[in-house]
Design an enzyme around this catalytic site. Structure first.
Site, PDB file in Angstrom:
ATOM      1  CB  CYS A  98      41.368  29.798  41.456  1.00 49.10           C
ATOM      2  SG  CYS A  98      41.669  30.755  42.942  1.00 49.10           S
ATOM      3  CD  GLU A  99      46.368  35.252  40.989  1.00 52.51           C
ATOM      4  OE1 GLU A  99      46.486  36.188  41.790  1.00 52.51           O
ATOM      5  OE2 GLU A  99      46.724  35.336  39.797  1.00 52.51           O
ATOM      6  CG  HIS A 100      43.757  33.362  45.331  1.00 50.51           C
ATOM      7  ND1 HIS A 100      42.597  34.037  45.010  1.00 50.51           N
ATOM      8  CD2 HIS A 100      44.758  34.273  45.269  1.00 50.51           C
ATOM      9  CE1 HIS A 100      42.889  35.300  44.775  1.00 50.51           C
ATOM     10  NE2 HIS A 100      44.190  35.469  44.922  1.00 50.51           N
ATOM     11  CG  HIS A 101      42.396  27.920  46.929  1.00 52.54           C
ATOM     12  ND1 HIS A 101      41.586  29.042  46.826  1.00 52.54           N
ATOM     13  CD2 HIS A 101      42.722  27.810  48.239  1.00 52.54           C
ATOM     14  CE1 HIS A 101      41.427  29.585  48.015  1.00 52.54           C
ATOM     15  NE2 HIS A 101      42.098  28.867  48.885  1.00 52.54           N
ATOM     16  CD  GLN A 139      34.526  35.369  36.827  1.00 51.06           C
ATOM     17  OE1 GLN A 139      34.445  34.385  37.544  1.00 51.06           O
ATOM     18  NE2 GLN A 139      33.454  35.977  36.351  1.00 51.06           N
ATOM     19  CG  HIS A 167      35.445  31.010  40.850  1.00 51.96           C
ATOM     20  ND1 HIS A 167      36.710  31.524  40.680  1.00 51.96           N
ATOM     21  CD2 HIS A 167      34.616  31.764  40.080  1.00 51.96           C
ATOM     22  CE1 HIS A 167      36.650  32.559  39.863  1.00 51.96           C
ATOM     23  NE2 HIS A 167      35.396  32.721  39.479  1.00 51.96           N
ATOM     24  CB  CYS A 169      38.545  27.919  45.099  1.00 52.72           C
ATOM     25  SG  CYS A 169      37.950  29.483  44.438  1.00 52.72           S
TER      26      CYS A 169
END
Length: 208
Positions: A98-101, A139, A167, A169
């Site tokens: 995941c690019e956020h976490h 995703q 996920h 996250c």
């Protein structure tokens, strides 16, 4: 005489320059900083080699940035005996971050297409999934990128992609709900215009 109203075209976004890759030493220094930020001592025995290992792992996790899906789909087999029905490859495992976490999301991809004069080696579809999954991702974007690559590479009569993933996250932090799956789809061509073919794809993809 009516005054002429001038309208300006929206400005095209300027292409972003390729990011400069840090050196191995810089990457390892960053890992040591994160270890200290987590509250541990990067100089203790068990962590001395960790920065080098993490830097090596990052090259494996994100090797998709160095690969081109177009090259993977550059060979189409024309001798398919006139086959023109759906080709479905399902249950393709993938691992992404995941690019956020920057924590993993893990799942399976199902890809189908209607040939238009030729077919591609089945392993190539799995390879396309890996190329895009081995990048920092969402995703939703991963689903769209896979579909676009197959559409551009094969020029079929239609493409269908379904991804289902858990996920971490969500399961490891934040809501901390394990076992929650996310499903995303993208349809082009016949699959987009013909509801019956979408239903057939979904039924075959989910058959156990």
């Amino acid at each position: 005489m009516d005054a002429k109203i001038e309208t300006s075209k929206p400005r095209e976004p300027e292409p972003r320059a390729a990011p400069v890759r840090p050196s191995q030493a810089e990457a390892e220094a960053a890992v040591r900083t994160l270890i200290a930020f987590a509250g541990d001592d990067p100089s203790r025995e068990g962590l001395i080699e960790t920065p080098a290992r993490v830097a090596k792992a990052f090259r494996e996790f994100y090797c998709g940035y160095e690969q081109n899906p177009t090259d993977t789909l550059d060979r189409v087999f024309d001798e398919a005996g006139g086959y023109d029905d759906m080709v479905l490859v399902r249950d393709i495992p993938f691992y992404s971050h995941c690019e956020h976490h920057m924590v993993p999301f893990i799942g399976k991809a199902h890809i189908a297409y209607f040939p238009d004069g030729g077919v591609v080696g089945l392993s190539k579809l799995a390879r396309v999934v890996d190329i895009f999954a081995r990048r920092l991702q969402m995703q939703e974007r991963l689903t769209a990128e896979i579909a676009a690559a197959v559409d551009d590479g094969l020029r079929p009569r239609g493409v269908a992609v379904l991804l289902e993933a858990e996920h971490h996250c969500v399961s490891m932090r934040g809501a901390e709900k394990s076992g929650v799956s996310t499903v995303t789809t993208r349809f082009t061509g016949v699959f987009k215009t013909d509801a019956a073919e979408r239903v057939r794809f979904l039924a075959l993809a989910n058959r156990r």
